[in-house]
Scaffold this motif. Structure first.
Motif, PDB file in Angstrom:
ATOM      1  N   ILE A  44      18.771  32.159  44.414  1.00 17.83           N
ATOM      2  CA  ILE A  44      18.757  30.852  43.627  1.00 17.83           C
ATOM      3  C   ILE A  44      19.504  29.465  44.434  1.00 17.83           C
ATOM      4  CG2 ILE A  44      18.822  31.691  41.458  1.00 17.83           C
ATOM      5  CD1 ILE A  44      21.625  30.987  41.249  1.00 17.83           C
ATOM      6  N   GLY A  45      20.055  29.814  45.706  1.00 17.49           N
ATOM      7  CA  GLY A  45      20.603  28.886  46.626  1.00 17.49           C
ATOM      8  C   GLY A  45      21.876  28.638  46.153  1.00 17.49           C
ATOM      9  N   LYS A  46      22.558  29.508  45.218  1.00 20.62           N
ATOM     10  CA  LYS A  46      23.918  28.919  44.790  1.00 20.62           C
ATOM     11  C   LYS A  46      24.663  30.311  44.522  1.00 20.62           C
ATOM     12  CE  LYS A  46      26.196  26.707  41.214  1.00 20.62           C
ATOM     13  NZ  LYS A  46      26.303  25.896  39.754  1.00 20.62           N
ATOM     14  N   GLY A  47      25.957  30.293  45.093  1.00 19.58           N
ATOM     15  CA  GLY A  47      26.849  31.269  45.127  1.00 19.58           C
ATOM     16  C   GLY A  47      27.675  31.310  43.826  1.00 19.58           C
ATOM     17  N   LEU A  48      28.570  32.351  43.803  1.00 17.41           N
ATOM     18  CA  LEU A  48      29.434  32.464  42.558  1.00 17.41           C
ATOM     19  C   LEU A  48      30.829  31.517  42.891  1.00 17.41           C
ATOM     20  CD1 LEU A  48      28.879  36.173  41.946  1.00 17.41           C
ATOM     21  CD2 LEU A  48      27.971  34.335  40.593  1.00 17.41           C
ATOM     22  N   SER A  49      31.135  30.903  41.671  1.00 17.57           N
ATOM     23  CA  SER A  49      32.498  30.083  41.890  1.00 17.57           C
ATOM     24  C   SER A  49      33.687  31.356  41.430  1.00 17.57           C
ATOM     25  CB  SER A  49      32.388  28.961  41.132  1.00 17.57           C
ATOM     26  OG  SER A  49      32.448  29.675  39.433  1.00 17.57           O
ATOM     27  N   TYR A  50      34.869  30.742  41.715  1.00 12.28           N
ATOM     28  CA  TYR A  50      36.006  31.720  41.184  1.00 12.28           C
ATOM     29  C   TYR A  50      35.834  32.171  39.590  1.00 12.28           C
ATOM     30  CZ  TYR A  50      40.401  33.139  39.451  1.00 12.28           C
ATOM     31  OH  TYR A  50      41.366  33.719  38.706  1.00 12.28           O
ATOM     32  N   CYS A  51      35.578  30.998  38.867  1.00  8.09           N
ATOM     33  CA  CYS A  51      35.448  31.324  37.420  1.00  8.09           C
ATOM     34  C   CYS A  51      34.351  32.221  37.280  1.00  8.09           C
ATOM     35  CB  CYS A  51      35.337  29.932  36.893  1.00  8.09           C
ATOM     36  SG  CYS A  51      36.761  28.742  36.918  1.00  8.09           S
ATOM     37  N   ASP A  52      33.074  32.092  37.682  1.00  3.65           N
ATOM     38  CA  ASP A  52      32.082  33.017  37.545  1.00  3.65           C
ATOM     39  C   ASP A  52      32.528  34.516  37.980  1.00  3.65           C
ATOM     40  OD1 ASP A  52      30.433  30.874  36.781  1.00  3.65           O
ATOM     41  OD2 ASP A  52      29.820  30.809  38.989  1.00  3.65           O
ATOM     42  N   MET A  53      33.193  34.648  39.048  1.00  2.02           N
ATOM     43  CA  MET A  53      33.541  35.938  39.440  1.00  2.02           C
ATOM     44  C   MET A  53      34.623  36.648  38.573  1.00  2.02           C
ATOM     45  SD  MET A  53      33.697  35.684  43.750  1.00  2.02           S
ATOM     46  CE  MET A  53      34.808  34.179  43.919  1.00  2.02           C
ATOM     47  N   ALA A  54      35.692  35.757  38.100  1.00  2.00           N
ATOM     48  CA  ALA A  54      36.841  36.165  37.426  1.00  2.00           C
ATOM     49  C   ALA A  54      36.106  36.643  36.051  1.00  2.00           C
ATOM     50  CB  ALA A  54      37.789  35.027  37.126  1.00  2.00           C
ATOM     51  N   LYS A  55      35.351  35.964  35.257  1.00  2.00           N
ATOM     52  CA  LYS A  55      34.689  36.218  34.167  1.00  2.00           C
ATOM     53  C   LYS A  55      33.995  37.879  34.226  1.00  2.00           C
ATOM     54  CE  LYS A  55      33.856  31.490  32.241  1.00  2.00           C
ATOM     55  NZ  LYS A  55      33.035  30.533  31.653  1.00  2.00           N
ATOM     56  N   ASP A  56      33.065  37.812  35.280  1.00  2.00           N
ATOM     57  CA  ASP A  56      32.449  39.038  35.545  1.00  2.00           C
ATOM     58  C   ASP A  56      33.468  40.267  36.054  1.00  2.00           C
ATOM     59  OD1 ASP A  56      29.371  39.944  36.252  1.00  2.00           O
ATOM     60  OD2 ASP A  56      30.841  41.050  37.694  1.00  2.00           O
ATOM     61  N   LEU A  57      34.549  39.834  36.430  1.00  2.00           N
ATOM     62  CA  LEU A  57      35.539  41.047  36.726  1.00  2.00           C
ATOM     63  C   LEU A  57      35.974  41.532  35.399  1.00  2.00           C
ATOM     64  CD1 LEU A  57      37.209  42.763  38.856  1.00  2.00           C
ATOM     65  CD2 LEU A  57      38.808  40.750  38.767  1.00  2.00           C
ATOM     66  N   THR A  58      36.236  40.759  34.560  1.00  2.00           N
ATOM     67  CA  THR A  58      36.839  41.059  33.029  1.00  2.00           C
ATOM     68  C   THR A  58      36.087  42.070  32.553  1.00  2.00           C
ATOM     69  OG1 THR A  58      38.093  38.949  32.835  1.00  2.00           O
ATOM     70  CG2 THR A  58      37.725  40.305  30.840  1.00  2.00           C
ATOM     71  N   GLN A  59      34.599  41.807  32.669  1.00  2.00           N
ATOM     72  CA  GLN A  59      33.746  42.615  31.965  1.00  2.00           C
ATOM     73  C   GLN A  59      33.649  44.062  32.855  1.00  2.00           C
ATOM     74  OE1 GLN A  59      32.585  42.205  28.995  1.00  2.00           O
ATOM     75  NE2 GLN A  59      33.729  40.291  29.001  1.00  2.00           N
ATOM     76  N   LEU A  60      33.577  43.785  34.333  1.00  2.00           N
ATOM     77  CA  LEU A  60      33.394  45.057  34.986  1.00  2.00           C
ATOM     78  C   LEU A  60      34.648  46.099  34.843  1.00  2.00           C
ATOM     79  CD1 LEU A  60      31.711  46.033  37.493  1.00  2.00           C
ATOM     80  CD2 LEU A  60      33.603  44.898  38.940  1.00  2.00           C
ATOM     81  N   LYS A  61      35.897  45.478  34.693  1.00  2.00           N
ATOM     82  CA  LYS A  61      36.766  46.437  34.414  1.00  2.00           C
ATOM     83  C   LYS A  61      36.960  47.430  33.055  1.00  2.00           C
ATOM     84  CE  LYS A  61      40.850  44.497  35.037  1.00  2.00           C
ATOM     85  NZ  LYS A  61      42.104  43.576  35.328  1.00  2.00           N
ATOM     86  N   LYS A  62      35.943  46.916  32.009  1.00  2.00           N
ATOM     87  CA  LYS A  62      35.939  47.440  30.943  1.00  2.00           C
ATOM     88  C   LYS A  62      34.747  48.568  30.948  1.00  2.00           C
ATOM     89  CE  LYS A  62      37.134  43.574  28.317  1.00  2.00           C
ATOM     90  NZ  LYS A  62      36.826  42.519  27.308  1.00  2.00           N
ATOM     91  N   HIS A  63      34.084  48.499  31.958  1.00  2.00           N
ATOM     92  CA  HIS A  63      32.873  49.539  32.400  1.00  2.00           C
ATOM     93  C   HIS A  63      33.465  51.156  32.658  1.00  2.00           C
ATOM     94  CE1 HIS A  63      29.166  51.288  33.963  1.00  2.00           C
ATOM     95  NE2 HIS A  63      28.545  50.227  33.339  1.00  2.00           N
TER      96      HIS A  63
END
Length: 208
Positions: A44-63
């Protein structure tokens, strides 16, 4: 004003295992979100911001496949994301090269932005307890972060980022300028008057 102090650490066997887990988790988080950011940027021509990554990490740790990430300090994992965001920002602002994937075969490090303190016999770190350290001088100022590293010879170090008060500078006396010349040996200017020192006899002799 910021300054740094690096000290030697002597973790026990349990602490070495815990540090290895922290190194591995932080390395995984960096590599995982570096890959994820690259993929999204290509799509999409746009990377992830810190907030995007932090939210995703919270869910990833629950997997169920990534529950082992909970063994590491959460603040250290979040710091890895901040470091990755800063690395991308430095690249796009032409201050650094493109971020690279981290290898477990090179120097390992983890940065703790909070949850640490200096104790009599060492440094207390999150989920590690007090790690024995050799601190050669008294620590003055506020500790902003502690970065623990392990080098190729299996030695452990802690680099502490310290915030200390600026040392005031005093401006007394006159401004002076000193110039070495040919016609005069030394010319001195104190802001008001010029003083000249004529060459002494040996200087004239060897100058020829």
């Amino acid at each position: 004003m910021l300054t740094a102090l690096k000290v030697r650490l002597y973790p026990n066997k349990e602490q070495q295992i815990a540090l290895a887990k922290n190194f591995g988790c932080c390395r995984f988080v960096w590599n995982h979100y570096l890959n994820k950011t690259n993929t999204q940027y290509q799509e999409i021509g746009k990377g992830l911001s810190y907030c995007d990554m932090a939210k995703d990490l919270t869910q990833l740790k629950k997997h169920e496949d990534f529950l082992w990430l909970q063994e590491a300090s959460s603040s250290a994992l979040q710091q890895s994301l901040r470091n990755l965001e800063a690395a991308f920002r430095n690249f796009f602002e032409h201050r650094a090269k493109f971020p690279k994937f981290k290898s477990k075969h090179k120097k390992q490090s983890v940065r703790y932005p909070a949850g640490f303190s200096i104790k009599k016999n060492g440094i207390q770190l999150p989920k590690l307890g007090i790690v024995k350290a050799v601190i050669s001088r008294k620590i003055s100022g506020k500790i902003k972060s502690v970065t623990v590293s392990k080098d190729s010879t299996d030695k452990y170090f802690a680099a502490m980022l310290l915030e200390i008060e600026d040392i005031p500078t005093t401006k007394e006396g006159k401004i002076s300028g000193v110039d070495l010349g040919l016609n005069s040996l030394v010319t001195v200017f104190d802001g008001e008057t010029i003083y000249k020192v004529e060459p002494i006899k040996p200087t004239r002799k060897y100058a020829k």
